[in-house]
Design a protein around this motif. Structure first.
Motif, PDB file in Angstrom:
ATOM      1  N   GLY A  57      47.086 -15.297  -5.809  1.00  0.00           N
ATOM      2  CA  GLY A  57      46.172 -16.283  -5.345  1.00  0.00           C
ATOM      3  C   GLY A  57      45.119 -16.972  -6.292  1.00  0.00           C
ATOM      4  N   SER A  58      44.465 -15.942  -6.713  1.00  0.00           N
ATOM      5  CA  SER A  58      43.272 -16.436  -7.655  1.00  0.00           C
ATOM      6  C   SER A  58      43.853 -17.026  -8.835  1.00  0.00           C
ATOM      7  CB  SER A  58      42.543 -15.099  -7.912  1.00  0.00           C
ATOM      8  OG  SER A  58      43.358 -14.095  -8.402  1.00  0.00           O
ATOM      9  N   VAL A  59      44.867 -16.815  -9.137  1.00  0.00           N
ATOM     10  CA  VAL A  59      45.492 -17.391 -10.338  1.00  0.00           C
ATOM     11  C   VAL A  59      45.297 -18.981 -10.250  1.00  0.00           C
ATOM     12  CG1 VAL A  59      47.767 -17.729 -11.709  1.00  0.00           C
ATOM     13  CG2 VAL A  59      46.674 -15.687 -11.341  1.00  0.00           C
ATOM     14  N   TRP A  60      46.018 -19.271  -8.953  1.00  0.00           N
ATOM     15  CA  TRP A  60      46.074 -20.625  -8.467  1.00  0.00           C
ATOM     16  C   TRP A  60      44.857 -21.424  -8.314  1.00  0.00           C
ATOM     17  CZ3 TRP A  60      50.231 -21.766 -11.148  1.00  0.00           C
ATOM     18  CH2 TRP A  60      51.126 -20.667 -11.114  1.00  0.00           C
ATOM     19  N   GLU A  61      43.933 -20.799  -7.814  1.00  0.00           N
ATOM     20  CA  GLU A  61      42.515 -21.225  -7.609  1.00  0.00           C
ATOM     21  C   GLU A  61      41.814 -21.591  -9.176  1.00  0.00           C
ATOM     22  OE1 GLU A  61      40.146 -18.812  -5.389  1.00  0.00           O
ATOM     23  OE2 GLU A  61      41.687 -18.143  -3.652  1.00  0.00           O
ATOM     24  N   ALA A  62      42.104 -20.790  -9.989  1.00  0.00           N
ATOM     25  CA  ALA A  62      41.666 -21.114 -11.249  1.00  0.00           C
ATOM     26  C   ALA A  62      42.578 -22.337 -11.946  1.00  0.00           C
ATOM     27  CB  ALA A  62      41.806 -19.853 -12.284  1.00  0.00           C
ATOM     28  N   ALA A  63      43.925 -22.258 -11.613  1.00  0.00           N
ATOM     29  CA  ALA A  63      44.585 -23.164 -12.131  1.00  0.00           C
ATOM     30  C   ALA A  63      44.228 -24.707 -11.666  1.00  0.00           C
ATOM     31  CB  ALA A  63      46.018 -23.042 -11.880  1.00  0.00           C
ATOM     32  N   GLN A  64      43.857 -24.624 -10.248  1.00  0.00           N
ATOM     33  CA  GLN A  64      43.303 -26.001  -9.852  1.00  0.00           C
ATOM     34  C   GLN A  64      42.018 -26.481 -10.374  1.00  0.00           C
ATOM     35  OE1 GLN A  64      42.644 -25.593  -5.458  1.00  0.00           O
ATOM     36  NE2 GLN A  64      43.229 -27.936  -4.980  1.00  0.00           N
ATOM     37  N   PHE A  65      41.320 -25.448 -10.597  1.00  0.00           N
ATOM     38  CA  PHE A  65      39.712 -25.636 -11.197  1.00  0.00           C
ATOM     39  C   PHE A  65      39.996 -26.122 -12.660  1.00  0.00           C
ATOM     40  CE2 PHE A  65      36.397 -24.161 -13.624  1.00  0.00           C
ATOM     41  CZ  PHE A  65      35.239 -24.422 -12.982  1.00  0.00           C
ATOM     42  N   ALA A  66      40.827 -25.542 -13.136  1.00  0.00           N
ATOM     43  CA  ALA A  66      40.914 -26.135 -14.694  1.00  0.00           C
ATOM     44  C   ALA A  66      41.462 -27.492 -14.793  1.00  0.00           C
ATOM     45  CB  ALA A  66      41.800 -25.025 -15.507  1.00  0.00           C
ATOM     46  N   ALA A  67      42.398 -27.694 -13.956  1.00  0.00           N
ATOM     47  CA  ALA A  67      43.125 -29.064 -14.007  1.00  0.00           C
ATOM     48  C   ALA A  67      41.708 -30.110 -13.494  1.00  0.00           C
ATOM     49  CB  ALA A  67      43.984 -29.238 -13.050  1.00  0.00           C
ATOM     50  N   TYR A  68      41.122 -29.642 -12.596  1.00  0.00           N
ATOM     51  CA  TYR A  68      40.148 -30.723 -12.051  1.00  0.00           C
ATOM     52  C   TYR A  68      39.114 -31.185 -12.995  1.00  0.00           C
ATOM     53  CZ  TYR A  68      36.363 -32.491  -9.138  1.00  0.00           C
ATOM     54  OH  TYR A  68      35.334 -33.439  -8.614  1.00  0.00           O
ATOM     55  N   PHE A  69      38.564 -29.920 -13.675  1.00  0.00           N
ATOM     56  CA  PHE A  69      37.673 -29.976 -14.691  1.00  0.00           C
ATOM     57  C   PHE A  69      38.300 -30.765 -16.164  1.00  0.00           C
ATOM     58  CE2 PHE A  69      35.253 -27.829 -11.857  1.00  0.00           C
ATOM     59  CZ  PHE A  69      34.094 -28.654 -11.974  1.00  0.00           C
ATOM     60  N   GLN A  70      39.521 -30.830 -16.120  1.00  0.00           N
ATOM     61  CA  GLN A  70      40.249 -31.389 -17.225  1.00  0.00           C
ATOM     62  C   GLN A  70      40.005 -30.491 -18.675  1.00  0.00           C
ATOM     63  OE1 GLN A  70      38.927 -35.590 -17.940  1.00  0.00           O
ATOM     64  NE2 GLN A  70      40.077 -36.033 -15.962  1.00  0.00           N
ATOM     65  N   LEU A  71      40.274 -29.341 -18.558  1.00  0.00           N
ATOM     66  CA  LEU A  71      40.066 -28.161 -19.515  1.00  0.00           C
ATOM     67  C   LEU A  71      40.931 -28.153 -20.536  1.00  0.00           C
ATOM     68  CD1 LEU A  71      38.055 -25.548 -17.332  1.00  0.00           C
ATOM     69  CD2 LEU A  71      36.943 -27.368 -18.563  1.00  0.00           C
ATOM     70  N   ASP A  72      41.251 -29.212 -21.322  1.00  0.00           N
ATOM     71  CA  ASP A  72      42.185 -29.123 -22.398  1.00  0.00           C
ATOM     72  C   ASP A  72      41.864 -28.367 -23.588  1.00  0.00           C
ATOM     73  OD1 ASP A  72      40.130 -30.829 -23.721  1.00  0.00           O
ATOM     74  OD2 ASP A  72      41.472 -32.602 -23.796  1.00  0.00           O
ATOM     75  N   ASN A  73      40.800 -27.546 -23.551  1.00  0.00           N
ATOM     76  CA  ASN A  73      40.430 -26.345 -24.476  1.00  0.00           C
ATOM     77  C   ASN A  73      40.753 -25.277 -23.851  1.00  0.00           C
ATOM     78  OD1 ASN A  73      38.422 -26.472 -22.259  1.00  0.00           O
ATOM     79  ND2 ASN A  73      36.784 -26.073 -23.899  1.00  0.00           N
ATOM     80  N   LEU A  74      41.464 -25.072 -22.858  1.00  0.00           N
ATOM     81  CA  LEU A  74      42.329 -23.995 -22.266  1.00  0.00           C
ATOM     82  C   LEU A  74      43.605 -23.797 -22.223  1.00  0.00           C
ATOM     83  CD1 LEU A  74      41.710 -21.284 -20.348  1.00  0.00           C
ATOM     84  CD2 LEU A  74      41.846 -22.753 -18.723  1.00  0.00           C
ATOM     85  N   VAL A  75      44.276 -22.936 -22.859  1.00  0.00           N
ATOM     86  CA  VAL A  75      45.638 -22.575 -23.044  1.00  0.00           C
ATOM     87  C   VAL A  75      45.929 -21.075 -22.329  1.00  0.00           C
ATOM     88  CG1 VAL A  75      47.543 -22.275 -24.463  1.00  0.00           C
ATOM     89  CG2 VAL A  75      45.573 -23.814 -25.146  1.00  0.00           C
ATOM     90  N   ALA A  76      46.693 -21.338 -21.477  1.00  0.00           N
ATOM     91  CA  ALA A  76      47.442 -19.858 -20.711  1.00  0.00           C
ATOM     92  C   ALA A  76      48.729 -19.720 -21.516  1.00  0.00           C
ATOM     93  CB  ALA A  76      47.299 -20.087 -19.147  1.00  0.00           C
ATOM     94  N   VAL A  77      49.092 -18.402 -21.289  1.00  0.00           N
ATOM     95  CA  VAL A  77      50.392 -17.853 -21.610  1.00  0.00           C
ATOM     96  C   VAL A  77      51.046 -17.013 -20.777  1.00  0.00           C
ATOM     97  CG1 VAL A  77      51.755 -16.887 -23.683  1.00  0.00           C
ATOM     98  CG2 VAL A  77      49.637 -18.294 -24.341  1.00  0.00           C
ATOM     99  N   VAL A  78      51.950 -17.407 -20.293  1.00  0.00           N
ATOM    100  CA  VAL A  78      52.751 -16.516 -19.435  1.00  0.00           C
ATOM    101  C   VAL A  78      53.966 -15.634 -20.134  1.00  0.00           C
ATOM    102  CG1 VAL A  78      53.734 -16.308 -17.090  1.00  0.00           C
ATOM    103  CG2 VAL A  78      52.328 -18.044 -17.153  1.00  0.00           C
ATOM    104  N   ASP A  79      53.638 -14.185 -19.984  1.00  0.00           N
ATOM    105  CA  ASP A  79      54.541 -13.230 -20.455  1.00  0.00           C
ATOM    106  C   ASP A  79      55.674 -13.302 -19.510  1.00  0.00           C
ATOM    107  OD1 ASP A  79      55.981 -11.436 -21.951  1.00  0.00           O
ATOM    108  OD2 ASP A  79      54.506  -9.753 -21.440  1.00  0.00           O
ATOM    109  N   HIS A  80      56.646 -14.045 -19.617  1.00  0.00           N
ATOM    110  CA  HIS A  80      57.574 -14.154 -18.615  1.00  0.00           C
ATOM    111  C   HIS A  80      58.828 -13.385 -18.941  1.00  0.00           C
ATOM    112  CE1 HIS A  80      59.906 -16.016 -15.274  1.00  0.00           C
ATOM    113  NE2 HIS A  80      60.304 -16.923 -15.743  1.00  0.00           N
ATOM    114  N   ASN A  81      58.397 -12.188 -18.453  1.00  0.00           N
ATOM    115  CA  ASN A  81      59.622 -10.939 -19.042  1.00  0.00           C
ATOM    116  C   ASN A  81      60.655 -10.840 -17.421  1.00  0.00           C
ATOM    117  OD1 ASN A  81      58.230  -9.041 -17.198  1.00  0.00           O
ATOM    118  ND2 ASN A  81      57.135  -8.248 -18.945  1.00  0.00           N
TER     119      ASN A  81
END
Length: 314
Positions: A148-172
């Motif tokens: 759940g903490s991943v999605w709290e951070a995702a919501q936070f980053a979107a709210y503050f418009q952090l376009d200097n943040l890049v997440a990469v999901v290793d989708h194995n």
């Protein structure tokens, strides 16, 4: 060093490090190797001789159990001697099993899953508030995205418009003991990230051209970006690929180590030298008929409880 050469070195170091230490998570190291290699050769702005350079790009391997991949990349880039990789997991070593900030080039200790994106969002916000040019990159596991903490951070980053943040999901598509879709039902990852207000890119996470194109396409549009990179767990070693056994098992002395090294040796890029077995393994030990290859080791295939999910009882 090209990204392809570095990816090979990460895989070769990973086999040696886990073999010597009896450490775990070689499957995760192999799946993320190409992502880490492209980042450290073509994307991240870092200076090995000045690891604390204030304007360096920040990098967090949130799936810290694959730390051997980052250790190998940092050593090959010159942050610390390659010879130190042999101390992996040893008592007193800086190269702990999960990523440690005691090493130059590591911005945040990880391994307790679900924390990396929160820290990365904080770093990105700090850069924005202080007018600094650096970007922050965070690599997560797809199983980690159950936190759940991943999605709290995702919501936070979107709210503050952090376009200097890049997440990469290793989708194995595998986590801990089973496939992701057998562990916790979820909608497609890309749709979930879009729903949280992120730019979403998708790529083949084991193909360097696909990764290069994706990183080059990251927009600056007042949104953070996530790259969902589809990978193969255990990529590069045929008997480890998509076998959950290698989330915890290490290559033992004998055919496991010999065959892993032989496969890598046969696929090494031009200009790469093997620092451990310079001529490969000419007469490798081979598996016999009792070798544990090709079996389904997932929890859903090997554990048969008396209880059933509601839909299984119907």
């Amino acid at each position: 060093m090209t990204s392809e050469q570095l990816a090979w070195k990460i895989r070769r170091h990973g086999i040696e490090m886990t073999h010597l230490s009896g450490g775990s998570h070689i499957g995760a190291v192999l799946s993320v190797a190409d992502i880490v290699a492209v980042l450290y050769t073509e994307v991240l702005r870092v200076v090995p001789q000045e690891p604390d350079w204030p304007d360096r790009d920040r990098f967090i391997l949130s799936k810290g159990h694959a730390g051997a991949a980052v250790y190998a990349a940092l050593a090959e880039r010159g942050f610390f001697p390659v010879e130190e990789l042999k101390t992996h997991y040893q008592n007193g070593s800086k190269l702990s099993g999960h990523v440690s900030h005691h090493l130059p080039g590591v911005d945040f200790s990880t391994g307790s899953l679900g924390h990396g994106l929160s820290a990365g969002a904080g770093m990105a916000l700090t850069a924005r508030q202080n007018g600094r040019p650096y970007r922050t990159f965070v690599v997560l596991g797809d199983g980690e995205c159950n936190e759940g903490s991943v999605w709290e951070a995702a919501q936070f980053a979107a709210y503050f418009q952090l376009d200097n943040l890049v997440a990469v999901v290793d989708h194995n598509q595998m986590q801990s003991l089973d496939r992701c879709d057998k562990t916790l039902s979820s909608v497609p990852l890309a749709d979930t990230w879009r729903g949280f207000g992120w730019n979403v890119l998708e790529a083949d996470g084991n193909d360097h051209d696909s990764l290069r194109a994706a990183f080059a396409a990251v927009p600056k549009n007042a949104k953070p970006t996530v790259l969902v990179a589809k990978t193969v767990k255990g990529k590069g070693i045929s008997f480890m690929e998509m076998d959950i056994l290698w989330h915890y098992r290490f290559p033992h002395e004998g055919w496991e180590y010999d065959c892993a090294v032989r496969e890598l040796w046969e696929k090494r890029p031009a200009g790469v030298e093997d620092p451990y077995t310079p001529r490969g393994i000419p007469s490798p030990a081979l598996p016999d008929e009792k070798a544990d290859i090709g079996h389904d080791h997932t929890l859903s295939a090997t554990y048969h409880p008396t209880w059933r999910l509601p839909e299984e009882k119907a």
